[in-house]
Scaffold this active site. Sequence first.
Site, PDB file in Angstrom:
ATOM      1  N   THR A  41       0.827  -1.216   0.000  1.00  0.00           N
ATOM      2  CA  THR A  41       0.000   0.000   0.000  1.00  0.00           C
ATOM      3  C   THR A  41       0.858   1.262   0.000  1.00  0.00           C
ATOM      4  OG1 THR A  41      -1.727  -1.196   1.163  1.00  0.00           O
ATOM      5  CG2 THR A  41      -1.831   1.189   1.272  1.00  0.00           C
ATOM      6  N   SER A  88       1.484  -7.715  -0.746  1.00  0.00           N
ATOM      7  CA  SER A  88       2.295  -8.636   0.057  1.00  0.00           C
ATOM      8  C   SER A  88       1.739 -10.057   0.075  1.00  0.00           C
ATOM      9  CB  SER A  88       2.461  -8.116   1.483  1.00  0.00           C
ATOM     10  OG  SER A  88       1.260  -8.207   2.200  1.00  0.00           O
ATOM     11  N   THR A 121       1.448  -4.443   4.243  1.00  0.00           N
ATOM     12  CA  THR A 121       1.305  -4.770   5.666  1.00  0.00           C
ATOM     13  C   THR A 121       0.678  -6.146   5.907  1.00  0.00           C
ATOM     14  OG1 THR A 121      -0.813  -3.628   5.754  1.00  0.00           O
ATOM     15  CG2 THR A 121       1.150  -2.364   6.392  1.00  0.00           C
TER      16      THR A 121
HETATM   17  N1  ASP Z   1      -2.735  -5.177   0.157  1.00  0.00           N
HETATM   18  C1  ASP Z   1      -1.663  -4.618   0.864  1.00  0.00           C
HETATM   19  C2  ASP Z   1      -0.509  -5.575   0.959  1.00  0.00           C
HETATM   20  O1  ASP Z   1      -0.415  -6.323   1.902  1.00  0.00           O
HETATM   21  C3  ASP Z   1      -2.033  -4.156   2.209  1.00  0.00           C
HETATM   22  C4  ASP Z   1      -1.029  -3.209   2.757  1.00  0.00           C
HETATM   23  O2  ASP Z   1       0.025  -3.000   2.228  1.00  0.00           O
HETATM   24  O3  ASP Z   1      -1.351  -2.644   3.770  1.00  0.00           O
HETATM   25  O4  ASP Z   1       0.333  -5.501   0.113  1.00  0.00           O
END
Ligand code: ASP
Length: 351
Positions: A41, A88, A121
């Site tokens: 993100t 991720s 995350t």
């Molecule tokens: N969809 C994102 C990921 O895990 C969520 C984030 O980065 O907060 O890449």
Amino acid sequence: MQRLPSRLRRALAFLCFATAATSCAANGALPIVKLFTTGGTIQSKGAHRGKLSEYNEGRVTPQELIDDLPELKTVAQLEVVEIANIGSGGMNADLLLKLAKGLNAELAKPGVAGAIVTHGTGTLEETAYFLNLTVKSAKPVVVVGAMRPFTAISRDGPFNLYNAVRVAATPEAAGKGVMVLLNDTIHAARFVTKNSTYRIETFVARELGPLGFADSDRIAFYRTPLGRHTAASEFDVSKLEMLPAVDVVYGYQEASAAPIEALVAAGAKGIVLVDSSPSFAKAIALAQSKGVVVVQSDRKGSGRVLLSERSAGRGIISADNLNGQKARILLRLALTKTTEAKELQRIFNEY
Ligand code: ASP
């Protein structure tokens, strides 16, 4: 005679902290910090600045991340290594190994002060823990992400990135294992977990708390993690091209044993149980008879797993207080060294 030099030393030390420089090098150059990027993100763009969970409009490049934050030029010299630009959920053994090997190569260079890794995350805690077990350096490594996309109103990414670079450039951050930084808070990779789907204060270390804070006057550390990590870790990824298949099965009322049977049939080398169920007993025994290692974690999200003598006697391994996704990471690495229950339990006790 004594007072002036010590005052001078204090003034110099303050200057080093205030500028987040690794040392007051004779040439006055800023420390070199390697920026490894994987996406998430923090690099994602959305069509609407107010819709924080809509960010499917592509991702910014590492250079755009840096150009967006001119303040970084006063903290460190950043050098980019792009590993991926993905969500991720797409992280896998190939990318984890590429990342760990890349970090080991860069951190071995005498001129490099530390490194940061941008990451989504969602699975950030898994990658951070993997690096905690495989980076062979005491230099600071900080994994950073954001809960709000690059294009959002009041996004959290830039401050997280700025603070991550400050921590990576701080001598006091050395030797603390891989760290995770969001929301001004520094956590140890071993203990941190994502606690909320949506809030910017999502990362917590439930039982044990953070290591410190990235405040505007200085990086304030209060604790250091015990247990083996980074330079003291026995795991060596330098010759690994793949990792053993390990999966996670959830326990609940009337849980079906079908996932365990299916995973064994699919060739899993290890299974982490997040809680258990009496209905698992036969499938677990069958899995073990085929050489599949079974680790017991728990779904409460904190606390150690204390095995009954019967379970331990049957060769089940306690995950200690690792959650299921982190126990999976450790088991993958542990299985590159041994399949012997006593030795595996030692590893789970030490890391
Ligand atoms: N969809 C994102 C990921 O895990 C969520 C984030 O980065 O907060 O890449």
